[in-house]
Design a protein around this motif. Structure first.
Motif, mmCIF file in Angstrom:
data_model
loop_
_atom_site.group_PDB
_atom_site.id
_atom_site.type_symbol
_atom_site.label_atom_id
_atom_site.label_comp_id
_atom_site.label_asym_id
_atom_site.label_seq_id
_atom_site.Cartn_x
_atom_site.Cartn_y
_atom_site.Cartn_z
ATOM 1 N N VAL A 89 0.838 -1.201 0.000
ATOM 2 C CA VAL A 89 0.000 0.000 0.000
ATOM 3 C C VAL A 89 0.875 1.255 0.000
ATOM 4 C CG1 VAL A 89 -1.675 1.329 1.347
ATOM 5 C CG2 VAL A 89 -1.966 -1.128 1.071
ATOM 6 N N ALA A 90 1.942 1.252 0.760
ATOM 7 C CA ALA A 90 2.839 2.410 0.800
ATOM 8 C C ALA A 90 3.503 2.623 -0.555
ATOM 9 C CB ALA A 90 3.901 2.213 1.890
ATOM 10 N N GLY A 91 3.934 1.578 -1.195
ATOM 11 C CA GLY A 91 4.536 1.692 -2.521
ATOM 12 C C GLY A 91 3.536 2.210 -3.540
ATOM 13 N N PHE A 92 2.318 1.707 -3.497
ATOM 14 C CA PHE A 92 1.261 2.169 -4.400
ATOM 15 C C PHE A 92 0.974 3.647 -4.172
ATOM 16 C CE2 PHE A 92 -3.216 3.073 -5.153
ATOM 17 C CZ PHE A 92 -3.347 2.674 -6.474
ATOM 18 N N ALA A 93 0.842 4.043 -2.917
ATOM 19 C CA ALA A 93 0.530 5.439 -2.597
ATOM 20 C C ALA A 93 1.661 6.374 -3.009
ATOM 21 C CB ALA A 93 0.243 5.583 -1.102
ATOM 22 N N GLN A 94 2.886 5.956 -2.826
ATOM 23 C CA GLN A 94 4.014 6.808 -3.193
ATOM 24 C C GLN A 94 4.100 6.979 -4.702
ATOM 25 O OE1 GLN A 94 7.357 4.910 -1.368
ATOM 26 N NE2 GLN A 94 6.857 5.647 0.682
ATOM 27 N N THR A 95 3.933 5.901 -5.433
ATOM 28 C CA THR A 95 4.039 5.975 -6.893
ATOM 29 C C THR A 95 2.877 6.739 -7.494
ATOM 30 O OG1 THR A 95 5.198 3.868 -6.936
ATOM 31 C CG2 THR A 95 4.205 4.614 -8.989
ATOM 32 N N TRP A 96 1.672 6.318 -7.209
ATOM 33 C CA TRP A 96 0.505 6.943 -7.829
ATOM 34 C C TRP A 96 0.207 8.303 -7.228
ATOM 35 C CZ3 TRP A 96 -0.652 5.428 -12.369
ATOM 36 C CH2 TRP A 96 -0.363 4.128 -12.749
ATOM 37 N N GLY A 97 0.559 8.512 -5.975
ATOM 38 C CA GLY A 97 0.395 9.834 -5.374
ATOM 39 C C GLY A 97 1.291 10.854 -6.052
ATOM 40 N N LEU A 98 2.531 10.466 -6.330
ATOM 41 C CA LEU A 98 3.451 11.350 -7.031
ATOM 42 C C LEU A 98 2.922 11.686 -8.421
ATOM 43 C CD1 LEU A 98 6.177 12.812 -7.305
ATOM 44 C CD2 LEU A 98 7.112 10.650 -8.164
ATOM 45 N N LEU A 99 2.469 10.685 -9.144
ATOM 46 C CA LEU A 99 1.932 10.918 -10.488
ATOM 47 C C LEU A 99 0.690 11.797 -10.439
ATOM 48 C CD1 LEU A 99 2.422 7.384 -12.048
ATOM 49 C CD2 LEU A 99 3.791 9.442 -12.423
ATOM 50 N N TYR A 100 -0.164 11.562 -9.450
ATOM 51 C CA TYR A 100 -1.381 12.366 -9.287
ATOM 52 C C TYR A 100 -1.032 13.839 -9.044
ATOM 53 C CZ TYR A 100 -5.493 14.330 -7.013
ATOM 54 O OH TYR A 100 -6.525 15.142 -6.656
#
Length: 51
Positions: A8-19
């Motif tokens: 979940v942390a990896g997903f949030a970091q990657t997609w949060g940055l892109l968002y």
């Protein structure tokens, strides 16, 4: 449990940055769009008005 948090942390970091990068690009395009220039120029003069 730890694997789920890491995933979940990896997903949030990657997609949060892109968002946030996409959101920044949209706001920047809106601010620099030539049609909006007059609106921003008028708003910039508000503190100097003597009503």
């Amino acid at each position: 449990m730890n694997e789920t948090y890491t995933a979940v942390a990896g997903f949030a970091q990657t997609w949060g940055l892109l968002y946030f990068m996409a959101l920044f690009a949209i706001v920047l395009a809106y601010a620099l769009w030539p049609r909006n220039g007059k609106k921003f120029d008028e708003a910039a003069q508000i503190p100097f008005r003597e009503d």
